[in-house]
Design a protein around this motif. Sequence first.
Motif, mmCIF file in Angstrom:
data_model
loop_
_atom_site.group_PDB
_atom_site.id
_atom_site.type_symbol
_atom_site.label_atom_id
_atom_site.label_comp_id
_atom_site.label_asym_id
_atom_site.label_seq_id
_atom_site.Cartn_x
_atom_site.Cartn_y
_atom_site.Cartn_z
ATOM 1 N N GLN A 192 0.829 -1.207 0.000
ATOM 2 C CA GLN A 192 0.000 0.000 0.000
ATOM 3 C C GLN A 192 0.862 1.256 0.000
ATOM 4 O OE1 GLN A 192 -2.138 -1.685 3.451
ATOM 5 N NE2 GLN A 192 -3.953 -0.749 2.507
ATOM 6 N N ALA A 193 1.978 1.224 0.708
ATOM 7 C CA ALA A 193 2.882 2.363 0.728
ATOM 8 C C ALA A 193 3.489 2.589 -0.651
ATOM 9 C CB ALA A 193 3.978 2.155 1.772
ATOM 10 N N MET A 194 3.854 1.508 -1.322
ATOM 11 C CA MET A 194 4.434 1.629 -2.661
ATOM 12 C C MET A 194 3.401 2.197 -3.634
ATOM 13 S SD MET A 194 7.513 0.729 -2.186
ATOM 14 C CE MET A 194 8.362 0.083 -3.592
ATOM 15 N N ALA A 195 2.147 1.780 -3.512
ATOM 16 C CA ALA A 195 1.086 2.315 -4.372
ATOM 17 C C ALA A 195 0.893 3.813 -4.112
ATOM 18 C CB ALA A 195 -0.218 1.545 -4.142
ATOM 19 N N ALA A 196 0.938 4.216 -2.852
ATOM 20 C CA ALA A 196 0.800 5.639 -2.522
ATOM 21 C C ALA A 196 1.976 6.436 -3.078
ATOM 22 C CB ALA A 196 0.708 5.823 -1.000
ATOM 23 N N LEU A 197 3.164 5.864 -3.006
ATOM 24 C CA LEU A 197 4.340 6.540 -3.544
ATOM 25 C C LEU A 197 4.186 6.770 -5.050
ATOM 26 C CD1 LEU A 197 7.287 7.543 -3.054
ATOM 27 C CD2 LEU A 197 7.981 5.273 -3.827
ATOM 28 N N VAL A 198 3.727 5.757 -5.766
ATOM 29 C CA VAL A 198 3.550 5.882 -7.220
ATOM 30 C C VAL A 198 2.459 6.899 -7.557
ATOM 31 C CG1 VAL A 198 2.809 4.640 -9.290
ATOM 32 C CG2 VAL A 198 4.501 3.617 -7.768
ATOM 33 N N ARG A 199 1.421 6.988 -6.719
ATOM 34 C CA ARG A 199 0.387 8.002 -6.957
ATOM 35 C C ARG A 199 0.982 9.412 -6.872
ATOM 36 N NH1 ARG A 199 -2.729 4.537 -4.018
ATOM 37 N NH2 ARG A 199 -2.615 5.730 -2.088
ATOM 38 N N HIS A 200 1.875 9.626 -5.913
ATOM 39 C CA HIS A 200 2.482 10.946 -5.727
ATOM 40 C C HIS A 200 3.666 11.183 -6.668
ATOM 41 C CE1 HIS A 200 0.074 12.020 -2.276
ATOM 42 N NE2 HIS A 200 0.319 10.835 -1.755
ATOM 43 N N TYR A 201 4.365 10.126 -7.031
ATOM 44 C CA TYR A 201 5.534 10.211 -7.912
ATOM 45 C C TYR A 201 5.408 9.154 -9.014
ATOM 46 C CZ TYR A 201 7.716 13.173 -4.416
ATOM 47 O OH TYR A 201 7.995 14.195 -3.543
ATOM 48 N N PRO A 202 4.524 9.380 -9.994
ATOM 49 C CA PRO A 202 4.306 8.379 -11.044
ATOM 50 C C PRO A 202 5.568 8.034 -11.839
ATOM 51 C CG PRO A 202 2.909 10.320 -11.388
ATOM 52 C CD PRO A 202 3.682 10.549 -10.147
ATOM 53 N N VAL A 203 6.556 8.888 -11.809
ATOM 54 C CA VAL A 203 7.810 8.629 -12.516
ATOM 55 C C VAL A 203 8.516 7.384 -11.960
ATOM 56 C CG1 VAL A 203 9.230 10.145 -11.072
ATOM 57 C CG2 VAL A 203 9.846 9.772 -13.467
ATOM 58 N N HIS A 204 8.180 6.967 -10.753
ATOM 59 C CA HIS A 204 8.809 5.791 -10.134
ATOM 60 C C HIS A 204 8.171 4.474 -10.546
ATOM 61 C CE1 HIS A 204 10.489 8.395 -6.673
ATOM 62 N NE2 HIS A 204 11.328 8.325 -7.677
ATOM 63 N N GLU A 205 7.010 4.514 -11.152
ATOM 64 C CA GLU A 205 6.289 3.277 -11.466
ATOM 65 C C GLU A 205 7.130 2.240 -12.213
ATOM 66 O OE1 GLU A 205 1.918 1.787 -12.840
ATOM 67 O OE2 GLU A 205 2.573 3.764 -13.477
ATOM 68 N N PRO A 206 7.922 2.615 -13.225
ATOM 69 C CA PRO A 206 8.700 1.592 -13.944
ATOM 70 C C PRO A 206 9.749 0.881 -13.083
ATOM 71 C CG PRO A 206 8.674 3.659 -15.180
ATOM 72 C CD PRO A 206 8.081 3.933 -13.831
ATOM 73 N N TYR A 207 10.117 1.462 -11.959
ATOM 74 C CA TYR A 207 11.202 0.911 -11.144
ATOM 75 C C TYR A 207 10.711 0.097 -9.941
ATOM 76 C CZ TYR A 207 13.111 4.711 -13.836
ATOM 77 O OH TYR A 207 13.419 5.549 -14.868
ATOM 78 N N ILE A 208 9.461 0.260 -9.572
ATOM 79 C CA ILE A 208 8.944 -0.351 -8.341
ATOM 80 C C ILE A 208 9.074 -1.873 -8.330
ATOM 81 C CG2 ILE A 208 6.826 -0.726 -6.989
ATOM 82 C CD1 ILE A 208 8.119 2.024 -6.560
#
Length: 82
Positions: free
Chosen positions: A32-48
């Motif tokens: 859930q924390a990782m999903a929240a991070l991607v919502r705020h910083y979508p640029v990180h999605e490819p790396y998660i």
Amino acid sequence: MQITVKLFALMREKAGTDTIALDIPEGAKLTQAMAALVRHYPVHEPYIANTRCALHMDFVDPETSLAAGDELALIPPVSGGV
């Protein structure tokens, strides 16, 4: 609740900072924390998907529960060498 997310390497460069204060629901799991991070910083999605996570300097799995004040470090894959 609020946790601190520490970013390294490419993730730090993409966010423009090395530390993020992240608000997540009480009792949230790492996923859930990782999903929240991607919502705020979508640029990180490819790396998660390839990022290792450490909670208080110990590697943790995606189902780990988080608590207020936790420090989560995101460690992306690295390459290089000789």
